[in-house]
Scaffold this motif. Sequence first.
Motif, PDB file in Angstrom:
ATOM      1  N   THR A   1       0.864  -1.182   0.000  1.00 50.93           N
ATOM      2  CA  THR A   1       0.000   0.000   0.000  1.00 50.93           C
ATOM      3  C   THR A   1       0.899   1.230   0.000  1.00 50.93           C
ATOM      4  O   THR A   1       2.081   1.153   0.342  1.00 50.93           O
ATOM      5  CB  THR A   1      -0.915   0.039   1.240  1.00 50.93           C
ATOM      6  OG1 THR A   1      -0.099   0.046   2.417  1.00 50.93           O
ATOM      7  CG2 THR A   1      -1.852  -1.158   1.279  1.00 50.93           C
TER       8      THR A   1
ATOM      9  N   LYS B   1       2.347   8.959  -0.875  1.00 51.29           N
ATOM     10  CA  LYS B   1       1.163   9.724  -1.292  1.00 51.29           C
ATOM     11  C   LYS B   1       1.519  11.195  -1.483  1.00 51.29           C
ATOM     12  O   LYS B   1       1.140  11.808  -2.491  1.00 51.29           O
ATOM     13  CB  LYS B   1       0.050   9.605  -0.242  1.00 51.29           C
ATOM     14  CG  LYS B   1      -0.621   8.264  -0.199  1.00 51.29           C
ATOM     15  CD  LYS B   1      -1.667   8.241   0.909  1.00 51.29           C
ATOM     16  CE  LYS B   1      -2.222   6.852   1.100  1.00 51.29           C
ATOM     17  NZ  LYS B   1      -3.140   6.779   2.253  1.00 51.29           N
TER      18      LYS B   1
ATOM     19  N   GLU C   1      -6.419  -2.391  -5.962  1.00 54.40           N
ATOM     20  CA  GLU C   1      -6.589  -1.339  -4.953  1.00 54.40           C
ATOM     21  C   GLU C   1      -5.380  -0.412  -4.898  1.00 54.40           C
ATOM     22  O   GLU C   1      -5.529   0.809  -4.805  1.00 54.40           O
ATOM     23  CB  GLU C   1      -6.830  -1.959  -3.571  1.00 54.40           C
ATOM     24  CG  GLU C   1      -8.212  -2.549  -3.425  1.00 54.40           C
ATOM     25  CD  GLU C   1      -8.460  -3.091  -2.023  1.00 54.40           C
ATOM     26  OE1 GLU C   1      -7.854  -2.597  -1.051  1.00 54.40           O
ATOM     27  OE2 GLU C   1      -9.276  -4.027  -1.910  1.00 54.40           O
TER      28      GLU C   1
ATOM     29  N   SER D   1      -5.400   3.584  -5.839  1.00 59.84           N
ATOM     30  CA  SER D   1      -4.957   4.617  -4.889  1.00 59.84           C
ATOM     31  C   SER D   1      -3.864   5.497  -5.496  1.00 59.84           C
ATOM     32  O   SER D   1      -3.771   6.683  -5.172  1.00 59.84           O
ATOM     33  CB  SER D   1      -4.479   3.986  -3.578  1.00 59.84           C
ATOM     34  OG  SER D   1      -3.267   3.268  -3.744  1.00 59.84           O
TER      35      SER D   1
ATOM     36  N   GLU E   1      -5.647   7.863  -8.151  1.00 64.36           N
ATOM     37  CA  GLU E   1      -6.446   8.919  -7.511  1.00 64.36           C
ATOM     38  C   GLU E   1      -5.630  10.178  -7.271  1.00 64.36           C
ATOM     39  O   GLU E   1      -6.188  11.275  -7.156  1.00 64.36           O
ATOM     40  CB  GLU E   1      -7.000   8.431  -6.164  1.00 64.36           C
ATOM     41  CG  GLU E   1      -8.145   7.474  -6.283  1.00 64.36           C
ATOM     42  CD  GLU E   1      -8.579   6.916  -4.921  1.00 64.36           C
ATOM     43  OE1 GLU E   1      -8.067   7.372  -3.873  1.00 64.36           O
ATOM     44  OE2 GLU E   1      -9.431   6.013  -4.934  1.00 64.36           O
TER      45      GLU E   1
END
Length: 188
Positions: A13, A19, A45, A49, A52
């Motif tokens: 992740t 991010k 997923e 992410s 996005e």
Amino acid sequence: ISNLLIVGLEGLTLTDHEKDFLEKYQPAGVILFSRNYESPAQLVELIASIQELAHDKSFFISVDQEGGRVQRFKKKFTLIPAAMEIAKKNSPKLVFDYYHHMGLELKVCGVNMDFAPVCDALTNAHNTVIGDRAFSTDLNENEKYISAALRGLITSGIISCAKHLPGHGRSKKDSHTEKVILKITQEE
């Protein structure tokens, strides 16, 4: 300059740092490795992410998915034989089918770029870096399989990035860890 970069990620992740980086610097995209893959659902997923965070474009989501020993996503993906093993069947159609299928599996998960196929020939039998990742030891024989592999990926909707430096199949060193210098003529 960041929009010219394709960057790696730490795990399954996105971290807060990743991010922030993707959001702020908007690189061209990311490259995924085995450390970023657990299952197709997790991959979907992760890629969602990442996408996005794209402002006015989609990121390149890339991987080294050649088949054989260089296949980053294995569990629940079709295990594709090494290029040289496929080429032993003497069928460009079979090469096309394998790479097309590989591309469809990547595409459905959100990957849009594959660093494949290897386009160099294995011209040094002692070269372990290229080895069976090449279709052939003969440059002319190689061409028909490379073309089929490229068409297979492209028609599945995947951007193909042909690699490695022509002549790497003749080297004795691993360019991932050492400087490789080839002393060959322009014609070669």
